[in-house]
Motif scaffolding. Structure first.
Motif, PDB file in Angstrom:
ATOM      1  N   LYS A  36       0.807  -1.229   0.000  1.00 38.47           N
ATOM      2  CA  LYS A  36       0.000   0.000   0.000  1.00 38.47           C
ATOM      3  C   LYS A  36       0.834   1.271   0.000  1.00 38.47           C
ATOM      4  O   LYS A  36       0.290   2.364  -0.174  1.00 38.47           O
ATOM      5  CB  LYS A  36      -0.970  -0.032   1.182  1.00 38.47           C
ATOM      6  CG  LYS A  36      -2.054  -1.098   1.006  1.00 38.47           C
ATOM      7  CD  LYS A  36      -3.114  -1.056   2.080  1.00 38.47           C
ATOM      8  CE  LYS A  36      -4.209  -2.069   1.814  1.00 38.47           C
ATOM      9  NZ  LYS A  36      -5.266  -2.072   2.847  1.00 38.47           N
ATOM     10  N   SER A  37       2.143   1.126   0.124  1.00 38.70           N
ATOM     11  CA  SER A  37       3.027   2.294   0.006  1.00 38.70           C
ATOM     12  C   SER A  37       3.573   2.428  -1.413  1.00 38.70           C
ATOM     13  O   SER A  37       4.312   3.367  -1.702  1.00 38.70           O
ATOM     14  CB  SER A  37       4.184   2.185   1.002  1.00 38.70           C
ATOM     15  OG  SER A  37       5.032   1.097   0.663  1.00 38.70           O
ATOM     16  N   GLY A  38       3.216   1.477  -2.281  1.00 33.45           N
ATOM     17  CA  GLY A  38       3.649   1.543  -3.670  1.00 33.45           C
ATOM     18  C   GLY A  38       4.868   0.715  -3.991  1.00 33.45           C
ATOM     19  O   GLY A  38       5.338   0.720  -5.136  1.00 33.45           O
ATOM     20  N   LYS A  39       5.369  -0.047  -3.032  1.00 37.49           N
ATOM     21  CA  LYS A  39       6.559  -0.875  -3.263  1.00 37.49           C
ATOM     22  C   LYS A  39       6.142  -2.207  -3.888  1.00 37.49           C
ATOM     23  O   LYS A  39       5.239  -2.885  -3.387  1.00 37.49           O
ATOM     24  CB  LYS A  39       7.281  -1.131  -1.941  1.00 37.49           C
ATOM     25  CG  LYS A  39       8.542  -1.970  -2.084  1.00 37.49           C
ATOM     26  CD  LYS A  39       9.189  -2.186  -0.715  1.00 37.49           C
ATOM     27  CE  LYS A  39      10.428  -3.058  -0.831  1.00 37.49           C
ATOM     28  NZ  LYS A  39      11.058  -3.294   0.492  1.00 37.49           N
ATOM     29  N   PRO A  40       6.798  -2.621  -4.991  1.00 38.93           N
ATOM     30  CA  PRO A  40       6.442  -3.900  -5.624  1.00 38.93           C
ATOM     31  C   PRO A  40       6.599  -5.064  -4.654  1.00 38.93           C
ATOM     32  O   PRO A  40       7.527  -5.095  -3.843  1.00 38.93           O
ATOM     33  CB  PRO A  40       7.438  -4.004  -6.783  1.00 38.93           C
ATOM     34  CG  PRO A  40       7.830  -2.594  -7.073  1.00 38.93           C
ATOM     35  CD  PRO A  40       7.831  -1.889  -5.749  1.00 38.93           C
ATOM     36  N   LEU A  41       5.678  -6.021  -4.730  1.00 43.64           N
ATOM     37  CA  LEU A  41       5.753  -7.207  -3.890  1.00 43.64           C
ATOM     38  C   LEU A  41       6.708  -8.220  -4.512  1.00 43.64           C
ATOM     39  O   LEU A  41       6.754  -8.375  -5.746  1.00 43.64           O
ATOM     40  CB  LEU A  41       4.370  -7.825  -3.723  1.00 43.64           C
ATOM     41  CG  LEU A  41       3.317  -6.955  -3.013  1.00 43.64           C
ATOM     42  CD1 LEU A  41       1.983  -7.694  -2.966  1.00 43.64           C
ATOM     43  CD2 LEU A  41       3.772  -6.601  -1.613  1.00 43.64           C
ATOM     44  N   SER A  42       7.444  -8.913  -3.674  1.00 39.56           N
ATOM     45  CA  SER A  42       8.426  -9.874  -4.174  1.00 39.56           C
ATOM     46  C   SER A  42       7.760 -11.109  -4.770  1.00 39.56           C
ATOM     47  O   SER A  42       8.371 -11.830  -5.561  1.00 39.56           O
ATOM     48  CB  SER A  42       9.371 -10.293  -3.043  1.00 39.56           C
ATOM     49  OG  SER A  42       8.649 -10.887  -1.973  1.00 39.56           O
ATOM     50  N   LYS A  43       6.520 -11.371  -4.386  1.00 38.92           N
ATOM     51  CA  LYS A  43       5.776 -12.521  -4.900  1.00 38.92           C
ATOM     52  C   LYS A  43       4.425 -12.043  -5.401  1.00 38.92           C
ATOM     53  O   LYS A  43       3.789 -11.195  -4.785  1.00 38.92           O
ATOM     54  CB  LYS A  43       5.598 -13.574  -3.798  1.00 38.92           C
ATOM     55  CG  LYS A  43       4.901 -14.839  -4.269  1.00 38.92           C
ATOM     56  CD  LYS A  43       4.778 -15.842  -3.127  1.00 38.92           C
ATOM     57  CE  LYS A  43       4.080 -17.119  -3.594  1.00 38.92           C
ATOM     58  NZ  LYS A  43       3.930 -18.103  -2.487  1.00 38.92           N
ATOM     59  N   ASN A  44       3.994 -12.593  -6.503  1.00 36.12           N
ATOM     60  CA  ASN A  44       2.719 -12.211  -7.096  1.00 36.12           C
ATOM     61  C   ASN A  44       1.567 -12.852  -6.327  1.00 36.12           C
ATOM     62  O   ASN A  44       1.364 -14.069  -6.401  1.00 36.12           O
ATOM     63  CB  ASN A  44       2.683 -12.652  -8.563  1.00 36.12           C
ATOM     64  CG  ASN A  44       1.353 -12.349  -9.245  1.00 36.12           C
ATOM     65  OD1 ASN A  44       0.517 -11.635  -8.694  1.00 36.12           O
ATOM     66  ND2 ASN A  44       1.170 -12.887 -10.432  1.00 36.12           N
ATOM     67  N   PRO A  45       0.762 -12.071  -5.579  1.00 40.55           N
ATOM     68  CA  PRO A  45      -0.329 -12.667  -4.795  1.00 40.55           C
ATOM     69  C   PRO A  45      -1.425 -13.283  -5.653  1.00 40.55           C
ATOM     70  O   PRO A  45      -2.168 -14.158  -5.188  1.00 40.55           O
ATOM     71  CB  PRO A  45      -0.858 -11.493  -3.974  1.00 40.55           C
ATOM     72  CG  PRO A  45      -0.476 -10.278  -4.743  1.00 40.55           C
ATOM     73  CD  PRO A  45       0.831 -10.612  -5.392  1.00 40.55           C
ATOM     74  N   LEU A  46      -1.530 -12.855  -6.906  1.00 45.10           N
ATOM     75  CA  LEU A  46      -2.588 -13.365  -7.772  1.00 45.10           C
ATOM     76  C   LEU A  46      -2.346 -14.811  -8.194  1.00 45.10           C
ATOM     77  O   LEU A  46      -3.251 -15.459  -8.738  1.00 45.10           O
ATOM     78  CB  LEU A  46      -2.736 -12.470  -9.004  1.00 45.10           C
ATOM     79  CG  LEU A  46      -3.082 -11.006  -8.706  1.00 45.10           C
ATOM     80  CD1 LEU A  46      -3.103 -10.188  -9.992  1.00 45.10           C
ATOM     81  CD2 LEU A  46      -4.410 -10.883  -7.972  1.00 45.10           C
ATOM     82  N   GLN A  47      -1.144 -15.324  -7.935  1.00 46.62           N
ATOM     83  CA  GLN A  47      -0.891 -16.743  -8.171  1.00 46.62           C
ATOM     84  C   GLN A  47      -1.636 -17.629  -7.183  1.00 46.62           C
ATOM     85  O   GLN A  47      -1.893 -18.802  -7.464  1.00 46.62           O
ATOM     86  CB  GLN A  47       0.606 -17.043  -8.045  1.00 46.62           C
ATOM     87  CG  GLN A  47       1.440 -16.687  -9.259  1.00 46.62           C
ATOM     88  CD  GLN A  47       2.844 -17.253  -9.115  1.00 46.62           C
ATOM     89  OE1 GLN A  47       3.643 -16.789  -8.309  1.00 46.62           O
ATOM     90  NE2 GLN A  47       3.130 -18.275  -9.896  1.00 46.62           N
ATOM     91  N   ASP A  48      -1.980 -17.080  -6.038  1.00 42.03           N
ATOM     92  CA  ASP A  48      -2.615 -17.850  -4.959  1.00 42.03           C
ATOM     93  C   ASP A  48      -4.116 -17.945  -5.224  1.00 42.03           C
ATOM     94  O   ASP A  48      -4.814 -16.927  -5.348  1.00 42.03           O
ATOM     95  CB  ASP A  48      -2.352 -17.165  -3.616  1.00 42.03           C
ATOM     96  CG  ASP A  48      -2.699 -18.040  -2.421  1.00 42.03           C
ATOM     97  OD1 ASP A  48      -3.767 -18.678  -2.443  1.00 42.03           O
ATOM     98  OD2 ASP A  48      -1.911 -18.059  -1.456  1.00 42.03           O
ATOM     99  N   ILE A  49      -4.626 -19.162  -5.320  1.00 40.02           N
ATOM    100  CA  ILE A  49      -6.055 -19.358  -5.609  1.00 40.02           C
ATOM    101  C   ILE A  49      -6.932 -18.703  -4.556  1.00 40.02           C
ATOM    102  O   ILE A  49      -8.037 -18.229  -4.846  1.00 40.02           O
ATOM    103  CB  ILE A  49      -6.375 -20.861  -5.736  1.00 40.02           C
ATOM    104  CG1 ILE A  49      -7.819 -21.050  -6.234  1.00 40.02           C
ATOM    105  CG2 ILE A  49      -6.137 -21.599  -4.432  1.00 40.02           C
ATOM    106  CD1 ILE A  49      -8.174 -22.500  -6.532  1.00 40.02           C
ATOM    107  N   ARG A  50      -6.443 -18.602  -3.307  1.00 42.66           N
ATOM    108  CA  ARG A  50      -7.242 -17.972  -2.256  1.00 42.66           C
ATOM    109  C   ARG A  50      -7.434 -16.488  -2.524  1.00 42.66           C
ATOM    110  O   ARG A  50      -8.485 -15.920  -2.219  1.00 42.66           O
ATOM    111  CB  ARG A  50      -6.585 -18.206  -0.895  1.00 42.66           C
ATOM    112  CG  ARG A  50      -6.586 -19.671  -0.461  1.00 42.66           C
ATOM    113  CD  ARG A  50      -5.692 -19.898   0.737  1.00 42.66           C
ATOM    114  NE  ARG A  50      -4.275 -19.641   0.418  1.00 42.66           N
ATOM    115  CZ  ARG A  50      -3.264 -19.896   1.253  1.00 42.66           C
ATOM    116  NH1 ARG A  50      -3.514 -20.400   2.453  1.00 42.66           N
ATOM    117  NH2 ARG A  50      -2.022 -19.644   0.887  1.00 42.66           N
TER     118      ARG A  50
END
Length: 529
Positions: free
Chosen positions: A291-305
């Motif tokens: 939420k501060s604009g920093k890219p996440l190291s892992k793509n959360p959209l890969q997670d089916i949940r």
């Protein structure tokens, strides 16, 4: 209030126009044999094999023919082929109509058909290829000038449906032509009901009746398609008499138009499903950050949940009734009810924001994350409002959603190149296995599978079931396999369905249109009363 204030603002000018519409709709059209149509989406290319998107296909259908045509109700009917048959499990024979001429007066021959079937694979830079419709063909030959035989590597029942998407061009005109030669008109030699006159990109396309046309004679000497991508100006153009008919009528204004004696409406339930494709690739997704604009190291959209949480966050009933003004049906499938392969056992996801929050927490995102939603702003009914409404839903479960919508001509290219994390797409198909192959098949340039699989979903079980369906010449077995594949893919949240949209056309009094399930606007299917 689910984008209602946005909608009211967007169409404020139209309300005023409608109040005066009885006096504003032109009582005298253009010349009796001229027809002017306002299109909702830009036509980006006149090359019929370059970009497989509906606006281009609809326009190409005026200039070119296919071997197999599709009726307004979605049934296969003869086109350039007067008949076809399965010679055996892997061989199909098509008989060409006799006496059909191209616009330049030359005969349409089997050689032109074979060239047209080869051409899509040679357009290596196509941003939306047609190769998924031709890759099944491993052999082809002309038996004579009016007969062709096509061979597939394995039994393949749906070949006639595939060929309803491949336009037949003149080999002589197209053999050395580039896509720009089609856009300029140099290579635009077809056999369709109209001939090319002028293409002013982003503004209009002008056509003239093909006096040599083999089918029913069009009622119009000249047709002008005007590109009016914004809903309010498009409707205003109809009410002012600047055009005779429009497609994609603004949903907020349909009730008023029904009471306008100088306007006639035609409507039909559409084959088009609107859905979200989420980036499931193993990379740092371009528009997912904390939420501060920093890219996440892992793509959360890969997670089916996470994908399931996004689906549960959507109030589809509210979106259909409010954002879509009641002109949409909440979706649980990739294809609409009544379409081959629709699985009635799949139920619409219930709106459950609290359940969505729990799923995010289980996936390791109790505070959510930031996500930019991308979509077109001039392609689908209320597409810009759909994206904005979706952002509101996601914000309620802790996903800080931003919105960026783009013109269709820009949007599709960027989405296909994987530049987005969450992309809005609409797709219409006459068969569930066809849609699965194109949208969710494991991407493979060699076979043409997954050519619109922007999310990079891959499930070998789904691929196998789709292949089983496509290989079957038994309709019951084919549909059963397609339904099973759809259930698995949708259980994976390979995409997130929203709704099936309705199609509406508005026209001046004195015109009638044969409304089409595929939403295409064909000038030759408008008739004066």
């Amino acid at each position: 209030m689910l984008a209602m204030q946005i909608k009211k603002t967007a169409f404020a000018a139209i309300v005023a126009v409608l109040a005066l519409s009885a006096g504003l709709v032109a009582t005298a059209p253009a010349q009796a044999a001229d027809l002017r149509i306002g299109l909702a989406a830009d036509v980006s290319s006149l090359d019929p094999h370059y970009l497989n998107i509906a606006p281009n296909i609809a326009l190409a259908s005026h200039l070119f023919d296919t071997l197999v045509a599709v009726s307004p109700d979605g049934q296969l009917i003869p086109g350039l082929a007067s008949s076809w048959r399965a010679v055996d499990a892997t061989t199909w024979e098509f008989k060409l109509r006799s006496g059909v001429k191209f616009h330049d007066g030359s005969d349409v021959t089997a050689e032109d058909v074979l060239f047209s079937l080869d051409r899509p694979a040679k357009l290596v830079n196509s941003p939306g290829p047609f190769t998924s419709y031709t890759r099944q063909i491993v052999g082809k030959r002309a038996v004579d000038r009016a007969t062709i035989r096509l061979q597939t590597a394995a039994p393949y029942g749906p070949l006639p449906l595939d060929l309803s998407s491949i336009f037949i061009v003149s080999k002589k005109a197209a053999q050395q032509a580039s896509s720009e030669d089609f856009n300029s008109g140099k290579a635009l030699v077809g056999s369709g009901p109209f001939k090319f006159v002028r293409f002013q990109r982003g503004d209009r396309i002008e056509l003239a009746r093909n006096e040599r046309y083999w089918g029913d004679r069009p009622a119009w000497d000249k047709v002008t398609f005007r590109i009016i991508s914004s809903s309010a100006p498009r409707l205003a153009a109809l009410l002012a008499g600047d055009v005779d008919a429009i497609e994609s009528v603004p949903t907020a204004d349909i009730a008023r138009l029904k009471n306008n004696p100088k306007v006639h409406l035609e409507q039909k339930v559409s084959w088009r499903t609107i859905f979200w494709l989420l980036d499931q690739s193993a990379r740092i997704s371009p528009f997912v950050t904390d939420k501060s604009g920093k890219p996440l190291s892992k793509n959360p959209l890969q997670d089916i949940r996470v994908r399931q949480a996004i689906s549960k966050a959507i109030n589809r009933e509210a979106m259909a009734s409010r954002t879509m003004e009641g002109l949409a049906l909440p979706a649980s499938n990739i294809v609409a009810p009544g379409i081959f392969g629709h699985n009635p056992e799949l139920k619409v996801e219930k709106y459950d924001p609290e359940g969505a929050k729990k799923l995010l927490a289980q996936a390791g995102y109790p505070d959510g994350f930031a996500l930019t939603l991308h979509g077109p702003n001039n392609r689908y009914i209320n597409d810009d409002l759909i994206v904005q409404t979706m952002a509101q839903f996601l914000n309620r479960i802790g996903i800080q959603a931003k919105v960026e919508t783009l013109p269709l001509s820009v949007y599709f290219g960027k989405a296909r190149n994987g530049e987005f994390s969450a992309s809005l797409l609409g797709w219409g198909s006459l068969a569930g296995d066809f849609a699965l192959r194109t949208l969710l098949g494991t991407p493979n340039p060699e076979t043409g599978w997954g050519s619109w699989n922007w999310g990079k979903y891959s499930n070998r079980t789904v691929d196998g079931l789709v292949q089983e369906a496509l290989a079957s010449v038994d309709d019951a077995r084919r549909e059963a396999a397609a339904k099973k594949a759809a259930a698995i893919a949708l259980g994976d949240y390979a995409l997130v369905p929203l709704h099936h949209q309705y199609a509406t056309w508005a026209m001046r009094k004195g015109l009638r249109y044969t409304a089409r399930t595929d939403e295409f606007t064909f000038a030759h299917q408008f008739q004066p009363q």
